[in-house]
Write an enzyme that holds these catalytic residues in place. Structure first.
Site, mmCIF file in Angstrom:
data_model
loop_
_atom_site.group_PDB
_atom_site.id
_atom_site.type_symbol
_atom_site.label_atom_id
_atom_site.label_comp_id
_atom_site.label_asym_id
_atom_site.label_seq_id
_atom_site.Cartn_x
_atom_site.Cartn_y
_atom_site.Cartn_z
ATOM 1 N N ASP A 241 0.821 -1.204 0.000
ATOM 2 C CA ASP A 241 0.000 0.000 0.000
ATOM 3 C C ASP A 241 0.864 1.267 0.000
ATOM 4 O OD1 ASP A 241 -2.865 0.984 0.607
ATOM 5 O OD2 ASP A 241 -1.706 2.009 2.152
ATOM 6 N N GLU A 303 1.031 -0.432 -5.075
ATOM 7 C CA GLU A 303 0.107 0.617 -5.442
ATOM 8 C C GLU A 303 1.004 1.723 -5.967
ATOM 9 O OE1 GLU A 303 -1.726 2.849 -2.336
ATOM 10 O OE2 GLU A 303 -3.590 2.998 -3.436
HETATM 11 C C1 NOJ Z 1 -4.505 3.010 -0.298
HETATM 12 C C2 NOJ Z 1 -5.623 2.053 -0.006
HETATM 13 O O1 NOJ Z 1 -5.954 1.378 -1.202
HETATM 14 C C3 NOJ Z 1 -6.760 2.890 0.525
HETATM 15 O O2 NOJ Z 1 -7.950 2.149 0.627
HETATM 16 C C4 NOJ Z 1 -6.346 3.446 1.855
HETATM 17 O O3 NOJ Z 1 -7.357 4.288 2.341
HETATM 18 C C5 NOJ Z 1 -5.041 4.253 1.711
HETATM 19 N N1 NOJ Z 1 -4.049 3.577 0.927
HETATM 20 C C6 NOJ Z 1 -4.435 4.493 3.062
HETATM 21 O O4 NOJ Z 1 -3.927 3.283 3.565
#
Ligand code: NOJ
Length: 585
Positions: A241, A303
């Site tokens: 993430d 991500e």
């Molecule tokens: C990306 C995640 O996909 C999202 O759902 C989350 O709110 C943020 N990162 C913070 O962790």
């Protein structure tokens, strides 16, 4: 609509350890049959051929009637995933969490939240999935913890606590002023004053998600140990993430301000000093070493909401030593059916300087579903098929989001009091939050779509369930689900679709995206033609330059169906938003 969140060193283990690195590839070939087999296994980059499916665990299947999906629910649906043709599932966080950000605020990295089950349930899921050739990928959230994590409780307890430096603490900038102008991705200042020690802590996301200090070696060790905990339990890798947010400028420069305000009413800024700092790559290399120390080629997915393909390319690492699959938000968020836009991006990533494997998706738990971003209101089902073909036939590892295969749509809350996602509470009404794309999986037309027997699931079941559900679509050969199954099956049976070269065709065509997928040395190839416009288009293909002499293509899958006369390469007609996948010799 707000531009939403998109988004270790082991000496340990194994005489068995088969690092899947380039370094391994350069070793002399092992001699004994066992060693040869082990070598083959290490070379097997399964993630290059896999279809990955994201499960938002709260919404997939509730097994205990509390209205929230859980691990045993996922296990009970593994046959469905196998029959669909899925090779790996990435499950959004299931760690213990106060659930402010529905699991992306973790209070223990080496346990399962009782809401979702137990570690024994998790182990059972991994083993039952393995029996069906489905790998399990964990979500990993290294940028921040929950403010309820014991590390943060210690850190905030005093300025001299040994864990003080595990987070980012700074003095304010004069009377009641935060240290600088940095903003949280979720609205307002990224600094929260903590009266106990009279300092501010930094949080890129919600105030309840303090950022870890990745310049502290103890933090790195703790997080790498957490990765090992799950790898030891047999997970096939991690979706990591918010990696580009791991570091912030230690000198706290103010971010540049742009004209206008965002959905939270804050000035627009460029997150110049909190995003994509070079140290990120050092951490990614360390994470890759942690993963590489395990057999079976674990995968790291990031991500990676990078601003362009050049930045995305850096995520692979200079020597294939960082992320194997950086999620490509550029492709996900074209947000209009434009053949030239997709062609440009596909060409660019296909030729990325790192030689990395492209990783495409269109929907996830953070952004409105693709039906609502690519549909035109009149041909939505056909466009759902077009998007499926685009995802599953280009040269990439595809990532599907649960429910896309049945054409689920975004169903936003109608009233502020119904909103679950805090972003929607802070930003209402301009930003309604992410509940709309997280509604329960639509299994059938029974109460709560077969998702839960609770009186009230955590999010309401959308009205579209009546017609868009697994049970109904399984019976209809023309459904979106049946189409996905056919294309997924074709991907399995046609090596060219899994890892053949990508050869773009008719590059000036404003409406029709067409390409070949071809394995080296093979006489035939797969031709994919996608009409991204609302009118039938007749196009012409001259494939002589690619070594094909035949004047027509053989249909493998077409939606809508087209007659044989339409597949003459000199006069090829594709209906509005039509999909053609065929073979050419
Ligand atoms: C990306 C995640 O996909 C999202 O759902 C989350 O709110 C943020 N990162 C913070 O962790």
């Amino acid at each position: 609509m707000l531009n939403r969140v998109r988004f270790f060193f082991s000496t340990v283990i194994l005489g068995l350890c088969l690092a899947a690195s380039t370094a391994w590839a350069q070793q002399p070939l092992p001699q004994s049959p066992q060693a040869h087999q082990a070598h083959q296994q290490a070379q097997h980059r399964w993630w290059k051929h896999a279809v990955i499916y994201e499960i938002y665990p709260r919404s997939f299947q509730d097994s205990n009637g509390d209205g929230v999906g859980d691990i045993n629910g996922i296990t009970s649906r593994l046959d469905y995933l196998r029959d669909l043709g899925i090779d790996a599932i990435w499950i959004s966080p299931m760690y213990p969490s106060p659930l402010v950000d529905f699991g992306y605020d973790i209070s223990d990295y080496t346990a399962i939240d009782p809401l979702y089950g137990t570690l024994a349930d998790f182990d059972r899921l991994v083993s039952k999935a393995k029996a069906r050739n489905i790998r399990v990928i964990m979500d990993f959230v290294p940028n921040h913890t929950s403010d309820q994590h014991p590390w943060f409780a210690e850190s905030r307890s005093s300025r001299t606590n040994p864990k003080r430096d595990w987070y980012i603490w700074r003095d304010g900038n004069g009377m009641g002023q935060p240290p600088n102008n940095w903003q949280s991705w979720f609205g307002h200042s990224a600094w929260k004053f903590d009266p106990k020690t009279n300092q501010y802590y930094y949080h890129h996301f919600y105030t309840e998600q303090p950022d870890l200090n990745w310049r502290n070696p103890q933090v790195r060790k703790a997080m790498y140990d957490a990765m090992r905990f799950w790898l030891d339990r047999g997970v096939a890798g991690f979706r990591i993430d918010a990696v580009s947010r791991l570091f912030e400028d230690p000198n706290l420069h103010d971010d540049p301000i742009l004209p206008g305000k965002n959905a939270y009413g804050d000035p627009n800024i460029v997150h110049k000093y909190t995003d994509n700092l070079p140290e990120v790559h050092e951490v990614l290399r360390e994470m890759r070493k942690v993963a590489n120390a395990y057999p079976g080629n674990p995968v790291l997915i990031s991500e990676a909401d990078e601003p362009n393909i050049a930045e995305l390319t850096k995520m692979y690492g200079v020597k294939d030593d960082e992320i194997q699959l950086p999620m490509d938000f550029q492709v996900a968020d074209v947000n209009k059916l434009s053949a030239p836009d997709f062609r440009r991006l596909l060409n660019e990533i296909d030729r990325n300087a790192a030689g990395g494997q492209p990783h495409y998706f269109f929907s996830n738990h953070d952004q409105p579903r693709q039906r609502d971003r690519y549909g035109d209101g009149m041909h939505n089902d056909q466009i759902a098929k077009l998007m499926a073909a685009l995802l599953l036939t280009t040269r990439a590892t595809p990532l599907m989001y649960y429910g896309e295969e049945i054409g689920m749509r975004t169903t936003e809350p109608a009233r502020k009091e119904d909103v679950q996602d805090p972003i929607g509470k802070i930003g209402w009404p301009e930003e309604k939050g992410r509940d709309g794309e997280r509604t329960p999986m639509q299994w059938d037309a029974s109460t709560n779509a077969g998702f839960s027997i609770a009186q009230r699931p955590w999010l309401p079941v959308p009205p579209s369930t009546a017609t868009y559900n697994v049970a109904a679509e399984s019976q209809d050969p023309d459904s979106i689900l049946s189409f996905y199954k056919r294309v997924l099956a074709l991907r399995r049976s046609e090596p060219a679709l899994r890892d053949g070269r990508y050869l773009p065709l008719n590059q000036e065509d404003p409406f029709v995206l067409a390409f070949l997928r071809k394995k080296a040395g093979k006489g035939d190839a797969i031709l994919v033609v996608l009409n991204m416009s609302a009118e039938a288009r007749t196009v012409k293909f001259d494939l002589a330059a690619h070594g094909f002499k035949q004047s027509s293509a053989k249909t493998l899958i077409a939606a809508p169906e087209i007659g044989p006369e339409s597949t003459q390469l000199t006069h090829f007609t594709v209906p509005a938003f039509g999909v053609f996948i065929g073979s050419v010799h």
